[in-house]
Design an enzyme around this catalytic site. Sequence first.
Site, PDB file in Angstrom:
ATOM      1  N   GLU A  90      83.412  -2.882  28.303  1.00  0.00           N
ATOM      2  CA  GLU A  90      83.073  -2.383  29.633  1.00  0.00           C
ATOM      3  C   GLU A  90      82.387  -3.450  30.479  1.00  0.00           C
ATOM      4  O   GLU A  90      82.664  -3.599  31.668  1.00  0.00           O
ATOM      5  CB  GLU A  90      82.152  -1.164  29.538  1.00  0.00           C
ATOM      6  CG  GLU A  90      82.732   0.043  28.825  1.00  0.00           C
ATOM      7  CD  GLU A  90      82.594  -0.039  27.307  1.00  0.00           C
ATOM      8  OE1 GLU A  90      81.994  -1.018  26.816  1.00  0.00           O
ATOM      9  OE2 GLU A  90      83.095   0.863  26.613  1.00  0.00           O
TER      10      GLU A  90
ATOM     11  N   HIS B 219      62.371 -26.239  31.200  1.00  0.00           N
ATOM     12  CA  HIS B 219      63.419 -25.291  31.581  1.00  0.00           C
ATOM     13  C   HIS B 219      63.150 -24.648  32.932  1.00  0.00           C
ATOM     14  O   HIS B 219      63.984 -24.704  33.830  1.00  0.00           O
ATOM     15  CB  HIS B 219      63.569 -24.196  30.521  1.00  0.00           C
ATOM     16  CG  HIS B 219      64.364 -23.023  31.004  1.00  0.00           C
ATOM     17  ND1 HIS B 219      65.733 -22.977  30.949  1.00  0.00           N
ATOM     18  CD2 HIS B 219      63.978 -21.859  31.608  1.00  0.00           C
ATOM     19  CE1 HIS B 219      66.164 -21.852  31.485  1.00  0.00           C
ATOM     20  NE2 HIS B 219      65.132 -21.150  31.883  1.00  0.00           N
TER      21      HIS B 219
ATOM     22  N   HIS C 176      63.805 -24.374  38.281  1.00  0.00           N
ATOM     23  CA  HIS C 176      64.263 -24.728  36.927  1.00  0.00           C
ATOM     24  C   HIS C 176      64.865 -26.125  36.919  1.00  0.00           C
ATOM     25  O   HIS C 176      66.072 -26.287  37.118  1.00  0.00           O
ATOM     26  CB  HIS C 176      65.307 -23.716  36.464  1.00  0.00           C
ATOM     27  CG  HIS C 176      64.799 -22.307  36.397  1.00  0.00           C
ATOM     28  ND1 HIS C 176      64.593 -21.544  37.518  1.00  0.00           N
ATOM     29  CD2 HIS C 176      64.454 -21.525  35.344  1.00  0.00           C
ATOM     30  CE1 HIS C 176      64.129 -20.343  37.160  1.00  0.00           C
ATOM     31  NE2 HIS C 176      64.036 -20.312  35.856  1.00  0.00           N
TER      32      HIS C 176
ATOM     33  N   HIS D 208      78.019  11.370  25.066  1.00  0.00           N
ATOM     34  CA  HIS D 208      79.112  11.215  26.015  1.00  0.00           C
ATOM     35  C   HIS D 208      78.911  12.040  27.291  1.00  0.00           C
ATOM     36  O   HIS D 208      79.777  12.028  28.164  1.00  0.00           O
ATOM     37  CB  HIS D 208      80.441  11.613  25.358  1.00  0.00           C
ATOM     38  CG  HIS D 208      80.944  10.569  24.391  1.00  0.00           C
ATOM     39  ND1 HIS D 208      80.206  10.135  23.320  1.00  0.00           N
ATOM     40  CD2 HIS D 208      82.101   9.857  24.358  1.00  0.00           C
ATOM     41  CE1 HIS D 208      80.897   9.215  22.663  1.00  0.00           C
ATOM     42  NE2 HIS D 208      82.041   9.025  23.275  1.00  0.00           N
TER      43      HIS D 208
END
Lengths: 667, 667
Positions: free
Chosen positions: A413, A262, A28, A475
């Site tokens: 999280e 890129h 890259h 859950h």
Amino acid sequence: MNIAALQAIALSVRSLTIDAIQKANSGHPGMPMGAAELGAYLYGVELKYNPKDPKWLNRDRFVLSAGHGSMFLYSLIHMAGFDLSLDDIKAFRQVGSKCPGHPEYGRTPGVETTTGPLGQGIATAVGMAIAERKMMAHFNTPGHQILDHFVFALAGDGCMMEGVASEACSLAGHLGLGNLIVYYDSNHISIDGPTDITFSEDVGRRFEAYGWQVLRGSMYNFEDIASLTAEAKAEKDRPSLIILDSIIGKGAPTKQGTSSVHGSPLGDEEARKTKEGLGIPLDKPFWVAPEAYSYFKEHQGELEKEYDAWQLRFEAWQKANPSLAQELTIWLSGKEMHKLDMPSFAVGDKVATRNASGKCLAAISTAWPNFIGGSADLTNPNVSQLPQNTDGTPLVFSKTNPMGRYIYFGVREHAMAAIANGIALYGGLRPFVATFLVFSDYLRPALRLSALMRLPVIFVLTHDSIYVGEDGPTHQPIEALAALRAIPNLKVLRPADAEETSASWKIAMERLDGPTVLVLSRQNLPVLEKHESDWSSKIRLGAYVVKDSDRAPEVTLVGSGSEVSLAISAAEIVKSKRHETAIRVVSVPDRGAFYASCPTVREIILSPGSKVFVAEAGVAQGWERIAPSDQILSIERFGESGPGDKVAEYLGFTAQTLARMILAKLD
Amino acid sequence: MNIAALQAIALSVRSLTIDAIQKANSGHPGMPMGAAELGAYLYGVELKYNPKDPKWLNRDRFVLSAGHGSMFLYSLIHMAGFDLSLDDIKAFRQVGSKCPGHPEYGRTPGVETTTGPLGQGIATAVGMAIAERKMMAHFNTPGHQILDHFVFALAGDGCMMEGVASEACSLAGHLGLGNLIVYYDSNHISIDGPTDITFSEDVGRRFEAYGWQVLRGSMYNFEDIASLTAEAKAEKDRPSLIILDSIIGKGAPTKQGTSSVHGSPLGDEEARKTKEGLGIPLDKPFWVAPEAYSYFKEHQGELEKEYDAWQLRFEAWQKANPSLAQELTIWLSGKEMHKLDMPSFAVGDKVATRNASGKCLAAISTAWPNFIGGSADLTNPNVSQLPQNTDGTPLVFSKTNPMGRYIYFGVREHAMAAIANGIALYGGLRPFVATFLVFSDYLRPALRLSALMRLPVIFVLTHDSIYVGEDGPTHQPIEALAALRAIPNLKVLRPADAEETSASWKIAMERLDGPTVLVLSRQNLPVLEKHESDWSSKIRLGAYVVKDSDRAPEVTLVGSGSEVSLAISAAEIVKSKRHETAIRVVSVPDRGAFYASCPTVREIILSPGSKVFVAEAGVAQGWERIAPSDQILSIERFGESGPGDKVAEYLGFTAQTLARMILAKLD
């Protein structure tokens, strides 16, 4: 600033980038060529480091969040005098190279973390900044500042789009991490084209909303970069985002400013034209400007002076604070500081393993004063709270209390796990994080990096099965355990009772070469009487006999977590119907270790000649290694909302079903 | 507005919420009690719906992103006259109930999507708004507007913290989704305590940075809510965030405004006091204010008038646009509109399955004009581009081109998958999304919801193994395939060559009752000569014999994807060393289907009596079901940066190694 020298360094970054990627025919070039000036400034002027001591405690940390631009890092690390030769760079992207495709922690001196999956680096840098704040608060004294460095990161458009970066930067703003400075290489190009096809938000304004200082300038003006960086360093109460307008692949005459530069080599023609345009000699592949080397040689002298001065400061600090100095040594070792006095539990008591874990946390946080962590807004359900400090100081880590050791991560999280990686990478602290097992999906990309980097992060994952009950299928983990057990280097411990929980925590704390997951129950589980008195040593092999028959077993029942007591109940039922049946019950808190143990160990535990049955409150995947699939009682569908025991009945996941399965195979 | 009636409705939401949660002894009263007024306004005034036709095409969509507040939804759905009785509400959180702990799509009329994992709902709502824009552009005519509804969502602090919401809202702003209105129930409380312990950002400012209209008001002022909603609806070019200041658990005298009311029943004492304070009769559990029922009865009449008026509009539209009407029917059926003419490939050609997939996309997008999707900024690597429209109109979906069908998702994998869920839920469109297999971790929580809801979303996951090569371990899946195969309801297809890719795409497009993952190679693979001429039917059973011996096989070699040609090479090597060896090679593009097929099918394919070997360029987990672990060639560690074949050699994952493993077992 010696602008000419910095220009020579930037030019050399471009030169090495072009050639390394051309030679590997892969890589890259866009980011290193576009941000070479920032690299020259950072390694040539700003960063404090010692190439001969790349782990120096007070070095500035630099995280290349846009990890695909690895040649940026390798070029600069090489020129700056780290142990990375031109030959290493020539082996870019080859097997065993010190210059892998993306920066890999532990592979290359001066690489602070593994990056490549976007957004992770910036979130990890937030973790490093948290760690520094905590370490500063703990170890700096009014007379002696042994820690006063900064954490720098370089992020691109991709990092800015990733949710994990949003989460982490929101928290960084909340915590007022003035020691964190992020450069945003704003080149307006992503793989699919100009960012305006999908990313038109006002990033600066977003970061202001997070509580950051936002500064703007040009990538190609060293004075700009220097003055903005000074401004960022001067702001002590807020992290800073420095937005640098740039041109991807700068210097490539036809490709710069386009997505084609890129992630692909320039190609011979464009490489040649780029070198011609920039004044890089065509006949000298992997050319480095002599001024770059000579500048760095001189600069190293200056850096060494700073380093030596720090050593004197450090020695003075050691002398003035001998017990603090001893503490630092222990913290950095990862070992406990005080005797570990784990809680004990009475056989027959009913204790949810999450609650047992909560009790362990108290013991651990005493033995390891450097134990730090928290939950993603599930502190009570995860039972992850640490005990209040005995000296009355506040427990929670915050802007005003960097001494704190409990972190309220919020409902973030993913950032939580990446931040824990940053804390572990920083060194000195022992991080843990907590959420529900089912939400391990939210943090999985960061957990994967923990495992890849072999970081000692501990994940407390409670509510481990359908026994969660009423919260229902969203859950209730079904596939989560199998999915975690599939990750290399990750130790997955699922204790069967409170005692095993305590033993598991010990294993987790002693493990310094990789992450550990503790999978814990929401519901109460009986503390089991163990057949093998040395069970707590045996679980290091992954499994042990929890209940045995007095004869060679006909049936061996295997499970982990809540399924061990279920297996014991099933054994009772079987024996009540078929009195002579000899049954052994085996607890496997660590299936990975069990499978990795030597075949003889496995054979002895599973009792050769017996029929092996397994119970797992989730998919069977992976248990087929030790039992035929029709001898595995598992749950191959999503759960159901209802009281845990009713859900289990509804899904046919009961001791009765298991007993019937066994009896059918015996008759 | 009949404020008194709305107050009665809000009161009844509180009443039902308190009692349902008390009875279940489990649930989240805080949100429904805190936002009851908004609920009353939405169902009593704002939303267009028909309880007798809950799937009405032009209904307003309402997404409860804060899914834990499910009693909010159930109370209102019940009072509004949907098929949900008080008895259903009394069975809240019981097995088989129409009122599970979190709203579940398909379980309850009027529930538009499954929510609970935070952030997912709002991102899914973005998908619904995209879908509506596309459907409006395609089906509305200058004379007839058959689609003009809004997509509403209600999100709490937790949703605002999750990265997936950030990603989705950034994209929603970019796309200018004026049909999307999100209410932010800003109660400043999360499970761990007041949000100021972790979440102090300026959410409104952040959304302004995304390009949203941001409005502010009070949750407890109906005039506020109504005028802000009107303002939001009037803004056609930007999505709107309406921030409503609220009090969690409003009405509970000692618990309101605290985290204790978030996720636990009030308790008898507090419940009683709440009812007393609010004027809810103590002697009537599950009380609904008579004014609420009577208001809704009347309101239903008005809604029916709107519904009937729409039916007339729709009939007029059908009459005026018969072919468009036919098209709508087909779009809604999920079936193809034109004959599917899949590409063919020549045996022996070498084609990366990602490239084969790219060719399939062209055929599919012709057969299904409602096929819509894109990549998370990896369009070229994923080969996920769709062919340009033949009529010259632009292909890309954007603010100015809602007719478009290619979506540039940006580097936002997680939002991409949640948005695809929203598109699938909306109906009429066939969504697909693309990224690297290793980044399936980033979108896993949304993928899990696809599977749980059984939505026909297609995931194109390329770069499926260490053969990715130079990008190294961060980009090389090891555990991803096992982790995906563990998810219930998810079809995981890993074709071995271009022909299997084409067949897999057909299976994926025909599957309407669940998500499908296509796992594709970066590297070229030979198009295989297939032993079984009916292979393309057989792969619906998961596996088929790709190469056979003329005698009963001694050895059966099993694999998927690139490992099938590796197995064929290994078979050649074995036969060159041990001429008489009879070897069968089996391709298993769909392990889940293979394992679910009847035992006889499996037995026949695996050839009883033969030794089964498996090759998998990832962890062995799950293959032990058909082969002993020492007959599985797998990769149980993270990868390495280098050219793909060199990495494979370095890891010992070659045809030679497999052949040696086989020979060792035969001698």
